[in-house]
Design a protein around this motif. Structure first.
Motif, PDB file in Angstrom:
ATOM      1  N   GLN A  47       0.839  -1.166   0.033  1.00 17.10           N
ATOM      2  CA  GLN A  47      -0.174  -0.210   0.088  1.00 17.10           C
ATOM      3  C   GLN A  47       0.874   1.263  -0.127  1.00 17.10           C
ATOM      4  O   GLN A  47       0.168   2.269  -0.299  1.00 17.10           O
ATOM      5  CB  GLN A  47      -0.818  -0.045   1.399  1.00 17.10           C
ATOM      6  N   SER A  48       2.186   1.046   0.541  1.00 19.41           N
ATOM      7  CA  SER A  48       2.875   2.428   0.427  1.00 19.41           C
ATOM      8  C   SER A  48       4.291   2.448   0.371  1.00 19.41           C
ATOM      9  O   SER A  48       4.924   3.251   0.530  1.00 19.41           O
ATOM     10  CB  SER A  48       2.640   2.849   2.297  1.00 19.41           C
ATOM     11  N   PHE A  49       4.668   1.448  -0.545  1.00 18.09           N
ATOM     12  CA  PHE A  49       6.214   1.298  -0.860  1.00 18.09           C
ATOM     13  C   PHE A  49       6.222   1.589  -2.306  1.00 18.09           C
ATOM     14  O   PHE A  49       5.519   0.621  -3.086  1.00 18.09           O
ATOM     15  CB  PHE A  49       6.724   0.056  -0.517  1.00 18.09           C
ATOM     16  N   PHE A  50       6.908   2.616  -2.746  1.00 20.18           N
ATOM     17  CA  PHE A  50       7.093   3.002  -4.215  1.00 20.18           C
ATOM     18  C   PHE A  50       8.601   2.827  -4.593  1.00 20.18           C
ATOM     19  O   PHE A  50       9.283   3.197  -4.016  1.00 20.18           O
ATOM     20  CB  PHE A  50       6.423   4.349  -4.519  1.00 20.18           C
ATOM     21  N   LYS A  51       8.749   2.360  -5.871  1.00 19.77           N
ATOM     22  CA  LYS A  51      10.202   2.262  -6.289  1.00 19.77           C
ATOM     23  C   LYS A  51      10.231   2.602  -7.769  1.00 19.77           C
ATOM     24  O   LYS A  51       9.335   2.173  -8.581  1.00 19.77           O
ATOM     25  CB  LYS A  51      10.894   0.938  -5.792  1.00 19.77           C
ATOM     26  N   LEU A  52      11.449   2.930  -8.188  1.00 19.70           N
ATOM     27  CA  LEU A  52      11.633   3.242  -9.577  1.00 19.70           C
ATOM     28  C   LEU A  52      11.968   1.766 -10.038  1.00 19.70           C
ATOM     29  O   LEU A  52      12.732   0.899  -9.361  1.00 19.70           O
ATOM     30  CB  LEU A  52      12.676   3.934  -9.776  1.00 19.70           C
ATOM     31  N   PRO A  53      11.777   1.499 -11.359  1.00 18.66           N
ATOM     32  CA  PRO A  53      12.083   0.171 -11.923  1.00 18.66           C
ATOM     33  C   PRO A  53      13.440  -0.034 -11.999  1.00 18.66           C
ATOM     34  O   PRO A  53      14.253   0.794 -12.187  1.00 18.66           O
ATOM     35  CB  PRO A  53      11.288   0.050 -13.313  1.00 18.66           C
ATOM     36  N   GLY A  54      13.982  -1.206 -11.610  1.00 19.79           N
ATOM     37  CA  GLY A  54      15.627  -1.524 -11.827  1.00 19.79           C
ATOM     38  C   GLY A  54      15.834  -2.447 -10.696  1.00 19.79           C
ATOM     39  O   GLY A  54      15.042  -3.274 -10.195  1.00 19.79           O
ATOM     40  N   GLY A  55      17.224  -2.647 -10.278  1.00 20.31           N
ATOM     41  CA  GLY A  55      17.497  -3.532  -9.208  1.00 20.31           C
ATOM     42  C   GLY A  55      18.967  -3.666  -9.248  1.00 20.31           C
ATOM     43  O   GLY A  55      19.585  -2.661  -9.839  1.00 20.31           O
ATOM     44  N   ARG A  56      19.375  -4.421  -8.276  1.00 22.41           N
ATOM     45  CA  ARG A  56      20.934  -4.767  -7.994  1.00 22.41           C
ATOM     46  C   ARG A  56      21.363  -5.573  -9.372  1.00 22.41           C
ATOM     47  O   ARG A  56      20.982  -6.235 -10.120  1.00 22.41           O
ATOM     48  CB  ARG A  56      20.855  -5.835  -6.823  1.00 22.41           C
ATOM     49  N   LEU A  57      22.724  -5.018  -9.596  1.00 23.56           N
ATOM     50  CA  LEU A  57      23.705  -5.307 -10.674  1.00 23.56           C
ATOM     51  C   LEU A  57      24.415  -6.610 -10.221  1.00 23.56           C
ATOM     52  O   LEU A  57      24.572  -6.931  -8.963  1.00 23.56           O
ATOM     53  CB  LEU A  57      24.579  -4.235 -10.983  1.00 23.56           C
ATOM     54  N   GLN A  58      24.663  -7.538 -10.914  1.00 19.93           N
ATOM     55  CA  GLN A  58      25.433  -8.533 -10.645  1.00 19.93           C
ATOM     56  C   GLN A  58      26.873  -8.226 -10.773  1.00 19.93           C
ATOM     57  O   GLN A  58      27.371  -7.240 -11.168  1.00 19.93           O
ATOM     58  CB  GLN A  58      25.203  -9.799 -11.663  1.00 19.93           C
ATOM     59  N   PRO A  59      27.789  -8.808  -9.896  1.00 19.10           N
ATOM     60  CA  PRO A  59      29.217  -8.524  -9.779  1.00 19.10           C
ATOM     61  C   PRO A  59      29.782  -8.485 -11.130  1.00 19.10           C
ATOM     62  O   PRO A  59      29.700  -9.487 -11.774  1.00 19.10           O
ATOM     63  CB  PRO A  59      29.727  -9.639  -8.946  1.00 19.10           C
ATOM     64  N   GLY A  60      30.416  -7.427 -11.294  1.00 21.71           N
ATOM     65  CA  GLY A  60      31.364  -7.072 -12.763  1.00 21.71           C
ATOM     66  C   GLY A  60      30.342  -6.788 -13.764  1.00 21.71           C
ATOM     67  O   GLY A  60      30.831  -6.483 -14.990  1.00 21.71           O
ATOM     68  N   GLU A  61      28.849  -6.729 -13.725  1.00 20.24           N
ATOM     69  CA  GLU A  61      28.197  -6.358 -14.812  1.00 20.24           C
ATOM     70  C   GLU A  61      27.986  -4.749 -15.181  1.00 20.24           C
ATOM     71  O   GLU A  61      28.136  -3.921 -14.358  1.00 20.24           O
ATOM     72  CB  GLU A  61      26.463  -7.005 -14.399  1.00 20.24           C
ATOM     73  N   ASP A  62      27.812  -4.688 -16.471  1.00 16.22           N
ATOM     74  CA  ASP A  62      27.823  -3.408 -16.970  1.00 16.22           C
ATOM     75  C   ASP A  62      26.686  -2.679 -16.502  1.00 16.22           C
ATOM     76  O   ASP A  62      25.490  -3.338 -16.557  1.00 16.22           O
ATOM     77  CB  ASP A  62      27.778  -3.262 -18.715  1.00 16.22           C
ATOM     78  N   GLU A  63      26.566  -1.475 -16.112  1.00 12.15           N
ATOM     79  CA  GLU A  63      25.501  -0.880 -15.630  1.00 12.15           C
ATOM     80  C   GLU A  63      24.242  -0.768 -16.649  1.00 12.15           C
ATOM     81  O   GLU A  63      22.963  -0.889 -16.518  1.00 12.15           O
ATOM     82  CB  GLU A  63      25.800   0.468 -15.260  1.00 12.15           C
TER      83      GLU A  63
END
Length: 175
Positions: A47-63
């Motif tokens: 009900q009350s948590f908003f976030k931009l789409p995305g997430g954690r990168l894998q180690p060494g992964e290009d952004e």
């Protein structure tokens, strides 16, 4: 979300930090034009948590490649001809998590030598027509910039700061 509580999430982040080092994450600002105003697409959890789409990168992964992977996994319709071709634009801002707490800063505090997370937010250009597939436990909302502005209580400091970050751009909304 993998962790049910903030405390569990921070404990998981600390375990991952001890195994892999600083967490690197990316997010997307997806702008759409609705009702004569620019809106940002946000994912709502509960009900009350908003976030931009995305997430954690894998180690060494290009952004950029990692952001495309995360967007395709979270929002991609992946239905043959609807496979998304994400056009990643400018890096809008970088936020830093100094410790295993919920707060983040748009800078590294001077007394911090080993930040725990680096969170980069990119502007992502959408085609005129776009299809999304949203996971069951999320809602995809278009939130107008004027509602986000200075609304940290509802959206948190990172998302509520987006209108100021986008003020350097001149948007042409075609209707």
């Amino acid at each position: 979300e993998k962790s049910l509580t903030v405390k569990e999430r921070m404990a998981r982040m600390e375990r991952n930090y001890n195994n892999c080092g600083m967490r690197r994450s990316v997010a997307a600002i997806l702008l759409v034009h609705m009702h004569g105003h620019p809106h940002i697409l946000l994912l709502q959890v509960g009900q009350s948590f908003f976030k931009l789409p995305g997430g954690r990168l894998q180690p060494g992964e290009d952004e950029i490649q990692g952001l495309k992977r995360k967007l395709s996994r979270r929002l991609g319709a992946n239905l043959g001809h609807l496979i998304p071709d994400w056009e990643i634009g400018d890096l809008i801002c970088t936020w830093w998590r100094p410790d295993f707490q919920t707060y983040m800063y748009p800078y590294i505090p001077p007394h911090i030598t080993k930040p725990k997370e680096c969170h980069k937010i990119y502007l992502v250009h959408l085609p005129e027509n776009c299809h999304f597939a949203v996971p069951e436990n999320f809602k995809l909302l278009g939130v107008p910039l004027f509602e986000l502005y200075d609304n940290t209580q509802r959206y948190g400091p990172v998302i509520s700061y987006v209108p100021q970050l986008l003020s350097r751009y001149n948007f042409n909304c075609v209707g």
